[in-house]
Design a protein around this motif. Structure first.
Motif, PDB file in Angstrom:
ATOM      1  N   VAL A 215       0.848  -1.193   0.000  1.00 53.49           N
ATOM      2  CA  VAL A 215       0.000   0.000   0.000  1.00 53.49           C
ATOM      3  C   VAL A 215       0.886   1.247   0.000  1.00 53.49           C
ATOM      4  O   VAL A 215       1.834   1.359   0.769  1.00 53.49           O
ATOM      5  N   GLN A 216       0.542   2.171  -0.885  1.00 54.45           N
ATOM      6  CA  GLN A 216       1.265   3.449  -0.941  1.00 54.45           C
ATOM      7  C   GLN A 216       0.289   4.596  -1.044  1.00 54.45           C
ATOM      8  O   GLN A 216      -0.676   4.532  -1.809  1.00 54.45           O
ATOM      9  N   LEU A 217       0.558   5.635  -0.270  1.00 60.11           N
ATOM     10  CA  LEU A 217      -0.167   6.890  -0.366  1.00 60.11           C
ATOM     11  C   LEU A 217       0.880   7.971  -0.613  1.00 60.11           C
ATOM     12  O   LEU A 217       1.798   8.130   0.204  1.00 60.11           O
ATOM     13  N   VAL A 218       0.727   8.682  -1.718  1.00 57.82           N
ATOM     14  CA  VAL A 218       1.734   9.670  -2.096  1.00 57.82           C
ATOM     15  C   VAL A 218       1.062  11.022  -2.296  1.00 57.82           C
ATOM     16  O   VAL A 218       0.254  11.199  -3.209  1.00 57.82           O
ATOM     17  N   GLU A 219       1.423  11.965  -1.442  1.00 57.16           N
ATOM     18  CA  GLU A 219       0.862  13.309  -1.514  1.00 57.16           C
ATOM     19  C   GLU A 219       1.679  14.199  -2.458  1.00 57.16           C
ATOM     20  O   GLU A 219       2.897  14.005  -2.604  1.00 57.16           O
ATOM     21  N   SER A 220       0.992  15.160  -3.027  1.00 56.99           N
ATOM     22  CA  SER A 220       1.648  16.160  -3.867  1.00 56.99           C
ATOM     23  C   SER A 220       0.810  17.427  -3.853  1.00 56.99           C
ATOM     24  O   SER A 220      -0.329  17.418  -3.372  1.00 56.99           O
ATOM     25  N   GLY A 221       1.392  18.492  -4.382  1.00 59.62           N
ATOM     26  CA  GLY A 221       0.651  19.741  -4.509  1.00 59.62           C
ATOM     27  C   GLY A 221       0.968  20.799  -3.477  1.00 59.62           C
ATOM     28  O   GLY A 221       0.463  21.922  -3.558  1.00 59.62           O
ATOM     29  N   GLY A 222       1.801  20.460  -2.506  1.00 59.51           N
ATOM     30  CA  GLY A 222       2.184  21.462  -1.522  1.00 59.51           C
ATOM     31  C   GLY A 222       3.121  22.486  -2.126  1.00 59.51           C
ATOM     32  O   GLY A 222       3.555  22.373  -3.273  1.00 59.51           O
ATOM     33  N   GLY A 223       3.417  23.509  -1.326  1.00 55.81           N
ATOM     34  CA  GLY A 223       4.329  24.546  -1.802  1.00 55.81           C
ATOM     35  C   GLY A 223       4.234  25.785  -0.961  1.00 55.81           C
ATOM     36  O   GLY A 223       3.618  25.788   0.115  1.00 55.81           O
TER      37      GLY A 223
ATOM     38  N   GLN B 192      -7.079  10.104  14.352  1.00 56.38           N
ATOM     39  CA  GLN B 192      -5.879   9.560  13.713  1.00 56.38           C
ATOM     40  C   GLN B 192      -5.783   8.048  13.871  1.00 56.38           C
ATOM     41  O   GLN B 192      -5.414   7.337  12.934  1.00 56.38           O
ATOM     42  N   TYR B 193      -6.105   7.553  15.047  1.00 60.63           N
ATOM     43  CA  TYR B 193      -5.881   6.131  15.306  1.00 60.63           C
ATOM     44  C   TYR B 193      -6.913   5.237  14.619  1.00 60.63           C
ATOM     45  O   TYR B 193      -6.806   4.017  14.680  1.00 60.63           O
ATOM     46  N   ASP B 194      -7.891   5.849  13.948  1.00 56.39           N
ATOM     47  CA  ASP B 194      -8.822   5.064  13.130  1.00 56.39           C
ATOM     48  C   ASP B 194      -8.184   4.613  11.827  1.00 56.39           C
ATOM     49  O   ASP B 194      -8.634   3.659  11.210  1.00 56.39           O
ATOM     50  N   TYR B 195      -7.128   5.304  11.411  1.00 58.72           N
ATOM     51  CA  TYR B 195      -6.563   5.085  10.088  1.00 58.72           C
ATOM     52  C   TYR B 195      -5.455   4.045  10.095  1.00 58.72           C
ATOM     53  O   TYR B 195      -4.667   3.971  11.036  1.00 58.72           O
ATOM     54  N   ASP B 196      -5.412   3.284   9.008  1.00 50.07           N
ATOM     55  CA  ASP B 196      -4.470   2.183   8.890  1.00 50.07           C
ATOM     56  C   ASP B 196      -3.237   2.521   8.063  1.00 50.07           C
ATOM     57  O   ASP B 196      -2.164   1.965   8.292  1.00 50.07           O
ATOM     58  N   TYR B 197      -3.416   3.369   7.069  1.00 49.57           N
ATOM     59  CA  TYR B 197      -2.328   3.666   6.146  1.00 49.57           C
ATOM     60  C   TYR B 197      -2.141   5.176   6.040  1.00 49.57           C
ATOM     61  O   TYR B 197      -3.119   5.938   6.029  1.00 49.57           O
ATOM     62  N   TRP B 198      -0.862   5.571   5.924  1.00 48.99           N
ATOM     63  CA  TRP B 198      -0.511   6.982   5.903  1.00 48.99           C
ATOM     64  C   TRP B 198       0.502   7.275   4.811  1.00 48.99           C
ATOM     65  O   TRP B 198       1.373   6.443   4.503  1.00 48.99           O
ATOM     66  N   GLY B 199       0.397   8.471   4.242  1.00 52.73           N
ATOM     67  CA  GLY B 199       1.426   8.971   3.362  1.00 52.73           C
ATOM     68  C   GLY B 199       2.484   9.714   4.156  1.00 52.73           C
ATOM     69  O   GLY B 199       2.345   9.922   5.371  1.00 52.73           O
ATOM     70  N   LYS B 200       3.541  10.125   3.458  1.00 55.38           N
ATOM     71  CA  LYS B 200       4.653  10.796   4.131  1.00 55.38           C
ATOM     72  C   LYS B 200       4.428  12.294   4.282  1.00 55.38           C
ATOM     73  O   LYS B 200       5.100  12.951   5.077  1.00 55.38           O
ATOM     74  N   GLY B 201       3.519  12.832   3.507  1.00 53.68           N
ATOM     75  CA  GLY B 201       3.179  14.238   3.664  1.00 53.68           C
ATOM     76  C   GLY B 201       3.765  15.146   2.611  1.00 53.68           C
ATOM     77  O   GLY B 201       4.728  14.808   1.930  1.00 53.68           O
ATOM     78  N   THR B 202       3.143  16.329   2.513  1.00 54.77           N
ATOM     79  CA  THR B 202       3.617  17.376   1.625  1.00 54.77           C
ATOM     80  C   THR B 202       3.584  18.693   2.396  1.00 54.77           C
ATOM     81  O   THR B 202       2.635  18.960   3.140  1.00 54.77           O
ATOM     82  N   GLN B 203       4.618  19.496   2.231  1.00 54.62           N
ATOM     83  CA  GLN B 203       4.749  20.727   2.990  1.00 54.62           C
ATOM     84  C   GLN B 203       3.916  21.846   2.361  1.00 54.62           C
ATOM     85  O   GLN B 203       4.000  22.091   1.154  1.00 54.62           O
ATOM     86  N   VAL B 204       3.146  22.519   3.192  1.00 58.35           N
ATOM     87  CA  VAL B 204       2.421  23.718   2.793  1.00 58.35           C
ATOM     88  C   VAL B 204       2.933  24.869   3.649  1.00 58.35           C
ATOM     89  O   VAL B 204       2.923  24.777   4.883  1.00 58.35           O
TER      90      VAL B 204
END
Length: 124
Positions: free
Chosen positions: A2-10, A108-120
């Protein structure tokens, strides 16, 4: 895997807009509720927005309600967070998360999978 990949920050000026994306792979996306969380420097991670697996129900933190929209595109296995009228206090690392279930999940603890995040970063 499973992968979650965030994008669009800046970096954006106050009053500006950003659209964050979270591309998901390795699971049956339409079976998963999705959420966005953020963590500012020196602060705890906090809930931002969540959407049900059908997309029919959403929930927002008071701090972003009216300025943000969460939506999903199951054909693209992607969840989005549209943020408008950004404020300096919105500066944080934004992460998406996934949980298999039919509700809208804000803890938060309801969730099973997480992405690494994107900086805003919002400048004043």
């Amino acid at each position: 895997q499973v992968q979650l990949v965030e994008s669009g920050g800046g970096l954006v000026q106050a009053g500006g807009s950003l659209r964050l994306s979270c591309a998901v792979s390795g699971l049956t996306f339409r079976h998963y509720a999705m959420g966005w969380f953020r963590q500012a420097p020196g602060k705890e991670r906090e809930f931002v927005a969540a959407i049900s697996w059908s997309g029919g129900t959403t929930n927002y933190a008071v701090s972003v309600k009216g300025r943000s929209t969460i939506f999903r595109d199951d054909a693209k296995n992607t969840v989005y967070l549209q943020m408008n009228n950004l404020k300096p206090e919105d500066t944080a690392v934004y992460s998406c998360a996934a949980v298999e279930g039919s509700y809208v999940y804000t803890r938060q603890y309801d969730y099973d999978y997480w992405g690494k995040g994107t900086q805003v970063t919002v400048s004043s």
